[in-house]
Enzyme design. Structure first.
Site, PDB file in Angstrom:
ATOM      1  N   PRO A 138       9.819 -12.558  -1.576  1.00 36.69           N
ATOM      2  CA  PRO A 138      10.754 -12.789  -2.331  1.00 36.69           C
ATOM      3  C   PRO A 138      10.152 -13.560  -3.895  1.00 36.69           C
ATOM      4  O   PRO A 138      10.627 -13.278  -4.717  1.00 36.69           O
ATOM      5  CB  PRO A 138      11.596 -14.159  -1.839  1.00 36.69           C
ATOM      6  CG  PRO A 138      11.433 -13.648  -0.293  1.00 36.69           C
ATOM      7  CD  PRO A 138      10.180 -13.338  -0.277  1.00 36.69           C
ATOM      8  N   ASP A 250      -3.448   3.240  -3.613  1.00 39.18           N
ATOM      9  CA  ASP A 250      -4.356   4.355  -4.221  1.00 39.18           C
ATOM     10  C   ASP A 250      -3.786   5.681  -3.800  1.00 39.18           C
ATOM     11  O   ASP A 250      -3.841   6.891  -4.281  1.00 39.18           O
ATOM     12  CB  ASP A 250      -5.768   4.109  -4.348  1.00 39.18           C
ATOM     13  CG  ASP A 250      -6.235   3.069  -5.188  1.00 39.18           C
ATOM     14  OD1 ASP A 250      -5.642   2.668  -6.240  1.00 39.18           O
ATOM     15  OD2 ASP A 250      -7.286   2.333  -5.173  1.00 39.18           O
ATOM     16  N   ARG A 321     -13.015   7.954  -5.684  1.00 39.26           N
ATOM     17  CA  ARG A 321     -12.036   7.005  -5.999  1.00 39.26           C
ATOM     18  C   ARG A 321     -11.184   7.409  -6.893  1.00 39.26           C
ATOM     19  O   ARG A 321     -11.512   7.999  -8.093  1.00 39.26           O
ATOM     20  CB  ARG A 321     -12.987   5.581  -6.777  1.00 39.26           C
ATOM     21  CG  ARG A 321     -12.282   4.409  -7.034  1.00 39.26           C
ATOM     22  CD  ARG A 321     -13.133   3.262  -7.331  1.00 39.26           C
ATOM     23  NE  ARG A 321     -12.393   2.183  -7.608  1.00 39.26           N
ATOM     24  CZ  ARG A 321     -11.985   1.681  -8.863  1.00 39.26           C
ATOM     25  NH1 ARG A 321     -12.360   2.643 -10.016  1.00 39.26           N
ATOM     26  NH2 ARG A 321     -11.513   0.809  -9.055  1.00 39.26           N
ATOM     27  N   GLU A 373       6.111   0.243  -5.594  1.00 40.63           N
ATOM     28  CA  GLU A 373       4.697   0.569  -5.287  1.00 40.63           C
ATOM     29  C   GLU A 373       4.016   0.205  -6.484  1.00 40.63           C
ATOM     30  O   GLU A 373       3.195   0.886  -7.177  1.00 40.63           O
ATOM     31  CB  GLU A 373       4.619   2.128  -4.854  1.00 40.63           C
ATOM     32  CG  GLU A 373       4.758   2.296  -3.391  1.00 40.63           C
ATOM     33  CD  GLU A 373       4.272   3.326  -2.729  1.00 40.63           C
ATOM     34  OE1 GLU A 373       3.089   3.730  -3.002  1.00 40.63           O
ATOM     35  OE2 GLU A 373       4.930   4.238  -2.110  1.00 40.63           O
TER      36      GLU A 373
END
Length: 393
Positions: A138, A250, A321, A373
């Site tokens: 929250p 990612d 990456r 996200e």
């Protein structure tokens, strides 16, 4: 539609393999035959799409990234993007419910021990059960370090207390990866991750949240009161939870971006069809420059977003990456789908604002891509940090 092929010796090829074409076609047929016919009713009543999830599971369209050694298909990230775009083209509410197991299981796939993977992953393949990713609270969404949920070690167990909210599929999940502070004094470096069965004593679903869009995806708030889990359920070492969560995002943000592309593609197709049929001033509105230019812009930004998604997925599949490229894709696709769906409503005019026509739903669904996200603003922060600060700074 641009496509891409891996393993090209010279230059870049934009051609899918035969297997990828078949996979995309399977996902498209599923979306057209199983998802779209139920999308409007499930959205109106916030229906959990258990029947559609079961069909997706039967067809092998769920849990596609589970490695082969644990019984899964072990498909590349890129192949998952093809599936995600097509299912979300059918309905992003139902699509999110189906594809969110990738987010829920992501921490186990990326950071779990062999024993943890063997315990938690195979059941996902045996039946259409769900798992979820318990990060947001929250008072701690974008600011993960301010989370209040704690995990206190007591012998070979941890006791968890706190609350989580905005958790996709939590109300129907078998288990959730819950992130909690094992050392509150260390900020984000004191966060750890735990696999928590949702039927454990002390776990309570407090509310199924009533949303603007993507209403057929369950989004719930739950509390943890003296929830005891074995230390064996901890993923990685104490204090590695933040890193595990960020690595997971990612990996999954390109999938979220692919979902946005699917929604935008649906809006674009509907706008094109309507513009050909709707006549004003004795001409189809597609012949009016104001409309045709709007649709041309839609096509351009959809293709750009798709290519950003594929770039991020390709990097992940190469073991590289992809933090920057994942945020490129998520940020651009999220803002793109909001613009494209808004313009689709505009093409439909007054009818676009009426629930009888599907573009109204697409516009509501689109908004969530700018929020979950990692908001579009957070993606800009990630991009700026990647540009201006050295890695690890």
């Amino acid at each position: 539609m641009a496509t891409i092929e891996s393993g090209v010796a010279t230059g870049v090829s934009f051609a899918l393999t035969d297997e990828q074409k078949a996979l995309r076609e399977l996902a498209r047929e599923f979306a057209d035959n199983e998802v779209r016919p139920k999308a409007a009713a499930y959205d109106e009543h916030s229906t959990h799409p258990a029947d559609v999830i079961a069909t997706a599971h039967e067809l092998g369209l769920m849990n596609v990234h589970v490695p082969e050694e644990y019984g899964g298909l072990g498909l590349p990230c890129f192949d998952g993007m093809l599936i995600g775009e097509e299912i979300n083209r059918g309905c992003s509410g139902i699509g999110t419910s189906i594809m969110a197991n990738g987010l829920g299981a992501g921490p186990v796939i990326l950071a779990g021990t062999d024993g943890q993977k063997r315990e938690w992953l195979p059941p996902l393949l045996e039946e259409p059960i769900l798992c979820s990713f318990g990060l947001s609270e929250p008072g701690a969404g974008s600011d993960v370090a301010s989370m209040k949920t704690t995990a206190v070690r007591k012998g070979d167990e941890y006791v968890l207390n706190g609350s989580k909210t905005f958790i996709t599929n939590a109300g129907h999940a078998a288990w959730t990866v819950v992130f909690a502070k094992t050392d509150p004094s260390k900020g984000h470096k004191g966060i750890s991750g735990f696999v928590v069965p949702m039927d454990a004593r002390g776990v309570t679903i407090e509310k199924h949240l009533d949303k603007m869009g993507q209403r057929s995806t369950d989004t719930s708030a739950f509390s943890l009161q003296d929830v005891v889990v074995p230390a064996a359920n901890r993923l990685g070492e104490e204090g590695q939870g933040f890193r595990i969560a960020m690595q997971t995002l990612d990996f999954t943000r390109p999938g979220t971006a692919a979902g946005a592309v699917g929604v935008a593609q649906s809006a674009y197709e509907l706008a094109v069809a309507y513009a050909k049929e709707r006549v004003t001033f004795e001409l189809p509105i597609a012949m009016h420059q104001g409309v045709s230019f709007m649709i041309a812009d839609m096509a351009t930004v959809i293709e750009a977003a798709r290519l950003l998604v594929w770039q991020a997925a390709w990097l992940i599949d190469q073991g590289k990456r992809a933090t920057l490229q994942s945020s490129f894709a998520k940020r651009f696709a999220a803002d793109m789908v909001m613009k494209v769906t808004t313009d689709a409503v505009q093409v439909f005019g007054g009818y676009g604002y009426i629930k009888e026509y599907p573009v109204e739903k697409l516009m509501r669904d689109a908004k969530l891509f700018q929020i979950y996200e990692g908001t579009s603003q957070i993606q800009r922060l990630v991009i700026a940090k990647e540009i201006f600060l050295p890695r690890g700074a």
